[in-house]
Enzyme design. Structure first.
Site, PDB file in Angstrom:
ATOM      1  N   GLU A 135      13.420 -11.159   7.260  1.00  0.00           N
ATOM      2  CA  GLU A 135      11.985 -11.027   6.968  1.00  0.00           C
ATOM      3  C   GLU A 135      11.340 -12.391   6.744  1.00  0.00           C
ATOM      4  O   GLU A 135      10.724 -12.652   5.708  1.00  0.00           O
ATOM      5  CB  GLU A 135      11.763 -10.109   5.767  1.00  0.00           C
ATOM      6  CG  GLU A 135      12.203  -8.674   6.016  1.00  0.00           C
ATOM      7  CD  GLU A 135      11.911  -7.734   4.860  1.00  0.00           C
ATOM      8  OE1 GLU A 135      11.687  -6.538   5.103  1.00  0.00           O
ATOM      9  OE2 GLU A 135      11.912  -8.196   3.695  1.00  0.00           O
TER      10      GLU A 135
ATOM     11  N   GLU B 211      15.677  -2.264   9.586  1.00  0.00           N
ATOM     12  CA  GLU B 211      15.433  -1.704   8.257  1.00  0.00           C
ATOM     13  C   GLU B 211      14.366  -0.636   8.365  1.00  0.00           C
ATOM     14  O   GLU B 211      13.311  -0.866   8.953  1.00  0.00           O
ATOM     15  CB  GLU B 211      14.952  -2.770   7.252  1.00  0.00           C
ATOM     16  CG  GLU B 211      16.021  -3.708   6.762  1.00  0.00           C
ATOM     17  CD  GLU B 211      15.532  -4.578   5.610  1.00  0.00           C
ATOM     18  OE1 GLU B 211      14.686  -4.101   4.818  1.00  0.00           O
ATOM     19  OE2 GLU B 211      15.989  -5.724   5.511  1.00  0.00           O
TER      20      GLU B 211
END
Length: 478
Positions: A183, A377
């Site tokens: 991320e 995710e």
């Protein structure tokens, strides 16, 4: 009922991070990382960014849930056997940087740490599961934060290069799927976790933040080139936090504001890592905020040469934006801001649930980049109840996952090249944002609680058997 046809060889599995599940604190000569100094509780991230915070452990004042996690360090064989029972094709995990280089700046790697991951990878392969490894997942060595200022320092690029070369050479025959920074764009909203420094004054948000990003982009390109050289048949991707941005209404001012927010948050990092150059839209932002970067000779060429093979991304929610909003309109559950969307329900933690947003995200990303995508995710954090007979009937999780997997099926029919899907927290673990065990995502329940009590016993939830059927039928049984 509509049947979905996922590609042959689709990479079904689950996702975790070392700092949220591994435990083994201080064992195997492991050093201290950022997650190790995070106390439990919803204020953990704000504590970490408090002026004067010394990145040290105070067990008299705080409980540190990451120190034990769910003890994967000692129980990995048991957990991997459960993943294999579900039929996982891949298991996304991270390597803890401080297991390999305890302080981050050593010249030689720590053999005990290297050997631990050898054992994990061997166990995965024994069960026919391919590891998907995130190189840096919110686990920066504390020494690099305190002594060098995190990614603001150019020296950290050298330390990272030493780290990636050590793991690529050690695991070149064991790992074929890699990702650089977890991320990476989260550094825009959580710089302490993503970039290794906290915002102490307003000017820190500008040149220091984007200088840190530049160093990460250079480091990512170095890693990509090294991976391609050392492991020619491997695939290495970037990983971004993606949330499509909707305009609150058709007011052109709100539409333009939503577009600007989407480009800044969703595409800035992706453009650099996938296209190999800074996007044109960022120039205005740099100019308006007097941002001047130290870009050294050869940096831009290196970034151009070190583009990733695929995009891994997390998807939990969409985001709705309005240029001028009141505090009452804010959607407090969404970590990345926005206003409440009246068409969406929310999870127990206030995260808005939007399966159609995943289809939108996949189409947006593929339209922009034309490289394979990987949903690494996605999941529902919820309170789970163990019934008197020991069963855990998490139908709400099944419903959530079913609708999101259907959205992926629709995107594939739209023409999106989708590699795989790894549901987040496939086994219960410590929440990164709140340090709670009660915020559960897994198919496997772990008897561990917010106060640290519990036996660590593993139990299969109803979703365990549902996901097993999904994988066995390659997504046709939804």
């Amino acid at each position: 009922m509509k049947s979905y046809h996922f590609p042959e060889g689709f990479l079904w599995g689950g996702a975790t991070a070392a700092n949220q599940m591994e435990g083994g604190f201080g064992e195997g000569n492991k050093g201290l990382n950022i997650a190790d100094v995070l106390p439990g509780g919803k204020e953990r991230l704000s504590i970490l960014q408090t002026p004067g915070f010394n990145f040290e452990i105070d067990k008299e004042k705080y409980y540190y849930p990451n120190h034990e996690g769910i003890d994967f360090y000692h129980r990995y064989k048991e957990d991997i056997a459960l993943f294999a029972e579900m039929g996982f094709k891949v298991f996304r995990m991270s390597i803890a940087w401080t297991r390999i280089f305890p302080n981050g700046d050593e010249l030689e790697a720590n053999e005990e740490g290297l050997a631990f991951y050898d054992r994990v990878f061997d166990e995965l392969h024994k069960h026919g599961i391919e590891p998907v490894v995130t190189i840096s997942h919110y686990e920066m060595p504390v020494n690099l934060v305190k002594e060098y200022g995190g990614w603001r320092s150019r020296e950290v690029v050298t330390f990272f290069e030493r780290y990636v070369n050590a793991i690529f050479n050690r695991y070149k025959d064991k790992v074929k799927y890699w990702m650089t920074f977890n991320e990476i764009n989260s550094g825009l909203v959580m710089p302490i976790m993503g970039l290794g420094f906290s915002i102490q004054k307003e000017e820190d948000r500008y040149t220091p933040t984007f200088q840190a990003f530049h160093h990460q982009f250079v480091a990512s390109a170095i890693a990509v080139k090294a991976c391609h050289q050392i492991i020619p048949d491997a695939k290495i991707g970037c990983m971004i936090l993606y949330a499509p941005v909707y305009s609150y209404d058709s007011n052109p001012k709100n539409v333009m504001y939503a577009l600007q927010e989407e480009r800044f948050f969703n595409y800035f990092c992706g453009d650099v890592q996938v296209r190999g150059e800074y996007p044109a839209f960022i120039n205005r932002y740099f100019k308006e905020h007097n941002i001047e970067l130290d870009i050294r000779e050869g940096d831009l060429e290196l970034i151009k040469e070190g583009t990733v093979d695929y995009i891994g991304f997390s998807y939990y929610m969409s985001r709705t934006e309005k240029k001028e909003k009141s505090d009452l309109e804010n959607s407090q559950g969404n970590l990345i801001g926005g206003v409440k969307n009246p068409f969406l329900k929310a999870s127990d933690w206030g995260w808005e649930i939007d399966p159609e947003g995943l289809r939108i995200s996949l189409n947006q990303l593929y339209d922009r980049y034309q490289v394979p995508l990987f949903v690494v995710e996605n999941g529902l954090g919820a309170y789970d109840k163990v019934d008197e007979d020991g069963s855990i009937n998490d139908d709400y999780r099944i419903d959530y996952l079913r609708e999101h997997i259907k959205a992926m099926g629709e995107a594939i029919e739209d023409g999106v090249d989708l590699m795989g899907y790894t549901s987040w927290g496939c086994i219960d673990l410590v929440s990164a944002s709140s340090g709670e065990f009660s915020k559960r995502y897994g198919f496997i329940y772990v008897d561990k609680h917010d106060d640290g009590s519990g036996t660590l016993e593993r139990k299969k939830k109803k979703s365990f058997f549902w996901y097993k059927d999904v994988i066995a039928t390659n997504g046709e049984k939804l």
